[in-house]
Design an enzyme around this catalytic site. Sequence first.
Site, PDB file in Angstrom:
ATOM      1  N   PRO A 134     177.637  87.070  81.976  1.00 22.98           N
ATOM      2  CA  PRO A 134     176.812  87.081  83.195  1.00 22.98           C
ATOM      3  C   PRO A 134     175.419  87.591  82.860  1.00 22.98           C
ATOM      4  CG  PRO A 134     178.374  88.910  83.202  1.00 22.98           C
ATOM      5  CD  PRO A 134     178.732  88.035  82.033  1.00 22.98           C
ATOM      6  N   ASP A 182     174.300  87.530  74.993  1.00 15.93           N
ATOM      7  CA  ASP A 182     174.297  86.335  75.835  1.00 15.93           C
ATOM      8  C   ASP A 182     175.679  85.684  75.895  1.00 15.93           C
ATOM      9  OD1 ASP A 182     171.609  86.369  76.657  1.00 15.93           O
ATOM     10  OD2 ASP A 182     170.997  85.701  74.659  1.00 15.93           O
ATOM     11  N   ASN A 198     174.537  94.028  68.805  1.00 17.73           N
ATOM     12  CA  ASN A 198     173.165  93.865  68.308  1.00 17.73           C
ATOM     13  C   ASN A 198     172.574  95.242  68.014  1.00 17.73           C
ATOM     14  OD1 ASN A 198     171.506  94.798  70.721  1.00 17.73           O
ATOM     15  ND2 ASN A 198     172.798  93.217  71.655  1.00 17.73           N
TER      16      ASN A 198
HETATM   17  N1  CTP Z   1     169.444  90.301  80.511  1.00 17.27           N
HETATM   18  C1  CTP Z   1     170.518  90.666  81.306  1.00 17.27           C
HETATM   19  N2  CTP Z   1     171.727  90.101  81.121  1.00 17.27           N
HETATM   20  C2  CTP Z   1     171.914  89.150  80.189  1.00 17.27           C
HETATM   21  C3  CTP Z   1     170.835  88.780  79.348  1.00 17.27           C
HETATM   22  C4  CTP Z   1     169.617  89.373  79.547  1.00 17.27           C
HETATM   23  O1  CTP Z   1     170.338  91.534  82.175  1.00 17.27           O
HETATM   24  N3  CTP Z   1     173.120  88.597  80.028  1.00 17.27           N
HETATM   25  C5  CTP Z   1     168.123  90.908  80.762  1.00 17.27           C
HETATM   26  C6  CTP Z   1     167.663  91.884  79.718  1.00 17.27           C
HETATM   27  O2  CTP Z   1     168.045  93.192  80.051  1.00 17.27           O
HETATM   28  C7  CTP Z   1     166.150  91.700  79.793  1.00 17.27           C
HETATM   29  C8  CTP Z   1     166.004  90.236  80.049  1.00 17.27           C
HETATM   30  O3  CTP Z   1     167.173  89.859  80.734  1.00 17.27           O
HETATM   31  O4  CTP Z   1     165.593  92.384  80.888  1.00 17.27           O
HETATM   32  C9  CTP Z   1     165.871  89.463  78.766  1.00 17.27           C
HETATM   33  O5  CTP Z   1     166.161  88.177  79.018  1.00 17.27           O
HETATM   34  P1  CTP Z   1     166.696  87.125  77.922  1.00 17.27           P
HETATM   35  O6  CTP Z   1     166.806  85.825  78.614  1.00 17.27           O
HETATM   36  O7  CTP Z   1     167.894  87.624  77.218  1.00 17.27           O
HETATM   37  O8  CTP Z   1     165.489  87.111  77.004  1.00 17.27           O
HETATM   38  P2  CTP Z   1     165.293  87.524  75.546  1.00 17.27           P
HETATM   39  O9  CTP Z   1     166.206  88.614  75.128  1.00 17.27           O
HETATM   40  O10 CTP Z   1     163.842  87.811  75.500  1.00 17.27           O
HETATM   41  O11 CTP Z   1     165.794  86.233  74.772  1.00 17.27           O
HETATM   42  P3  CTP Z   1     165.417  84.672  74.808  1.00 17.27           P
HETATM   43  O12 CTP Z   1     163.952  84.587  74.516  1.00 17.27           O
HETATM   44  O13 CTP Z   1     166.315  84.142  73.768  1.00 17.27           O
HETATM   45  O14 CTP Z   1     165.744  84.103  76.162  1.00 17.27           O
END
Ligand code: CTP
Length: 410
Positions: free
Chosen positions: A304, A277, A209
């Site tokens: 994870p 993700d 990304n």
């Molecule tokens: N995060 C993480 N590990 C992952 C995915 C996300 O540590 N596998 C952390 C990111 O670093 C950030 C937060 O979770 O602190 C973001 O959460 P996420 O659920 O990915 O939210 P968004 O990126 O905002 O996306 P969405 O709205 O699609 O859930």
Amino acid sequence: MLDGKRILLVVAGGIAAYKTLELIRRLRERGAGVRAVLTRAGAEFVTPLSLAALTGDKVYGELFDLTDEAEMGHIQLSRDADLLVVAPATADIMAKLASGRADDLASTALLATDKPVLMAPAMNVRMWEHPATRDNHATLRRRGTLFVGPNQGDMACGEYGFGRMAEPEEILAAIAGHFAAAGRLAGRRALVTSGPTFEPLDPVRFLGNRSSGRQGHAIAEALAAAGAETTLVTGPVALPDPPGVATVHVETAEEMLAACRAALPAEVAVCAAAVADWRPARKAEQKLKKDGGGAPPVALVANPDILASLAAAGPQRPALVVGFAAETENLEAHARAKLAKKGCDWILANDVSPQTGTFGGAETTLYLIGPDGSEPWPKMSKREAGRRLVDRIAERLGGAEGARLPGAAQ
Ligand code: CTP
């Protein structure tokens, strides 16, 4: 406010050196001890006698002055200080430090020190804007040199632009700010994730990304500047490693999680990485070839969640776990849902609607959201946001009651 702080002041050759005399007076009024090193060119603008009268100490000049060396070696001179201040900092002294030259006492003391250095540049606008000076400035900043100014205005040479030395009051504020900020998180351990992750499809292709890593790197730098022993776990970015930060480079989410676990225990964890993700269910051993039919099917499996696993790390759980949420609408509601889902303490909700220009940009618009309140932050640089988060972390780890955010709206 600066009681007992020891400043080694390097006065280089520029007309602004007269303002440095005022700076010394103000530093001493606030309880700092000042020892001055005057370069040969600096002595064309202010006399050793003026400096000695104001510092109340001997003024150091030549590197090979036998009396000076017998009394205090040049190495000891810089070791004895809490902070080195260069005012005025000429293009020449910046170039010397950037290239590691040491041909007089001032440059030798700057090269020999393991203490922070604050420079107040002063030079003609064209010298300041010359690519050589721009590069030297960038190099020194990257290595951790602090800067105050230069300011914009009329200059002694009759031109107008950037190059005027910051006023003594501003330099004093920068010095006071440095001492106030440094040490607030001394003895604490911090962990930050930053950048994207790259999830391989084959030896040459990956799913990734566009995360630049700017926000996570700025947070790690601010934590280290506040004295925290900081580990930054970063995916592939085009940024230099922040000064004073133990930086671990990874590619995939699984590597990032392993590196984070290895960095525990830590009192605070900030997850700013844009972790993929999903990852391809299998990485092809050899480069995928076009021959043999159509596009290869790509099955994905979930990665994870690093933030959630740090927040659920049992006895190893950091006292404060902070995550990010990138949202384009219903900022607070979505961020609150994420706070609960991930089990973290705070969420920094990022307004990434296209009109904010946050993605990849140098500025950001954030809301700090905790269980009891939220705090909207005005649009600011990502560096400034890093410093503000560190302010909040220091207040919280400093023993603030409960989980309430400072200044929280109820
Ligand atoms: N995060 C993480 N590990 C992952 C995915 C996300 O540590 N596998 C952390 C990111 O670093 C950030 C937060 O979770 O602190 C973001 O959460 P996420 O659920 O990915 O939210 P968004 O990126 O905002 O996306 P969405 O709205 O699609 O859930």
